[in-house]
Design a protein around this motif. Sequence first.
Motif, mmCIF file in Angstrom:
data_model
loop_
_atom_site.group_PDB
_atom_site.id
_atom_site.type_symbol
_atom_site.label_atom_id
_atom_site.label_comp_id
_atom_site.label_asym_id
_atom_site.label_seq_id
_atom_site.Cartn_x
_atom_site.Cartn_y
_atom_site.Cartn_z
ATOM 1 N N SER A 61 28.510 -55.926 -59.327
ATOM 2 C CA SER A 61 28.030 -57.266 -58.997
ATOM 3 C C SER A 61 26.505 -57.226 -58.885
ATOM 4 C CB SER A 61 28.642 -57.746 -57.684
ATOM 5 O OG SER A 61 28.221 -59.052 -57.396
ATOM 6 N N ILE A 62 25.844 -58.169 -59.582
ATOM 7 C CA ILE A 62 24.384 -58.205 -59.619
ATOM 8 C C ILE A 62 23.920 -59.598 -59.198
ATOM 9 C CG2 ILE A 62 22.332 -57.935 -61.066
ATOM 10 C CD1 ILE A 62 24.124 -56.278 -62.997
ATOM 11 N N THR A 63 23.019 -59.657 -58.219
ATOM 12 C CA THR A 63 22.415 -60.921 -57.790
ATOM 13 C C THR A 63 20.927 -60.857 -58.101
ATOM 14 O OG1 THR A 63 24.045 -61.159 -56.034
ATOM 15 C CG2 THR A 63 22.057 -62.497 -55.853
ATOM 16 N N VAL A 64 20.416 -61.921 -58.748
ATOM 17 C CA VAL A 64 19.053 -61.933 -59.268
ATOM 18 C C VAL A 64 18.389 -63.271 -58.957
ATOM 19 C CG1 VAL A 64 17.677 -61.792 -61.397
ATOM 20 C CG2 VAL A 64 19.706 -60.373 -61.145
ATOM 21 N N ASP A 65 17.088 -63.237 -58.681
ATOM 22 C CA ASP A 65 16.258 -64.440 -58.578
ATOM 23 C C ASP A 65 15.347 -64.488 -59.798
ATOM 24 O OD1 ASP A 65 17.247 -65.308 -56.161
ATOM 25 O OD2 ASP A 65 15.650 -64.403 -54.960
ATOM 26 N N TYR A 66 15.240 -65.680 -60.390
ATOM 27 C CA TYR A 66 14.330 -65.889 -61.517
ATOM 28 C C TYR A 66 13.061 -66.545 -60.978
ATOM 29 C CZ TYR A 66 12.370 -67.804 -65.808
ATOM 30 O OH TYR A 66 11.533 -68.131 -66.835
ATOM 31 N N LYS A 67 11.912 -65.944 -61.228
ATOM 32 C CA LYS A 67 10.638 -66.423 -60.686
ATOM 33 C C LYS A 67 9.727 -67.008 -61.761
ATOM 34 C CE LYS A 67 11.443 -64.840 -56.514
ATOM 35 N NZ LYS A 67 11.642 -65.714 -55.378
ATOM 36 N N GLY A 68 10.268 -67.344 -62.924
ATOM 37 C CA GLY A 68 9.445 -67.858 -64.010
ATOM 38 C C GLY A 68 9.469 -69.373 -64.085
ATOM 39 N N GLU A 69 8.983 -69.885 -65.202
ATOM 40 C CA GLU A 69 8.921 -71.321 -65.468
ATOM 41 C C GLU A 69 10.193 -71.791 -66.160
ATOM 42 O OE1 GLU A 69 6.215 -73.183 -64.535
ATOM 43 O OE2 GLU A 69 5.483 -71.348 -63.580
#
Length: 193
Positions: A61-69
């Motif tokens: 299980s992978i949890t990720v935040d996207y910090k781009g546009e």
Amino acid sequence: MDIKLILKSNNKTLEIAKDTSYKLVNIGGIEKSELELNIVSNAQADGSILVSKRIRNRPISITVDYKGENKEIEREKLISFFNPKNVGVLIVNYAGLERAIEYEVEDFNAPIVNVYDDLSFTVDLICPNPYWTDVELNKKQIALWKGDFHFSLVIPANKGITMGHREPSLIVNVENKGQAKTGMIIEFLLGVL
């Protein structure tokens, strides 16, 4: 220690690392897989008998935040990337050790809580083969046929006959750097020299 994940699926690549727009929040399942023991109780004695051991599928299980546009465009790309019809490969580089494992997508969730929030997602992967492998396939050629000469024949079904000889066989020692016994894949190639 830095950890870098590379996911490959359907000729596309997604990198999750500290120097990308995708920041890893949490990962589980890369350290171990569940072991299933088949134990039979003794009818007339204390204890039991271990019949077999089996390592189950590996859930990751992978949890990720996207910090781009362009969060919404990126969300659509992620939905396409994590298509459950495609098989993928996860490559994990942790503390300089790089290993790969094939996966199937079990669940992908990128909820929209607030339109002003960052894009976050969780993907649940299932790895039917629970073993990590080297990123590059380890293979050695142990015999080689060399063509010597060629002459044409007037046989319509054939363009000619090639004569050759077999090079001396090599004695090859292959080291298994893994933590479990493994077999080999032997490939016999037939064809014109």
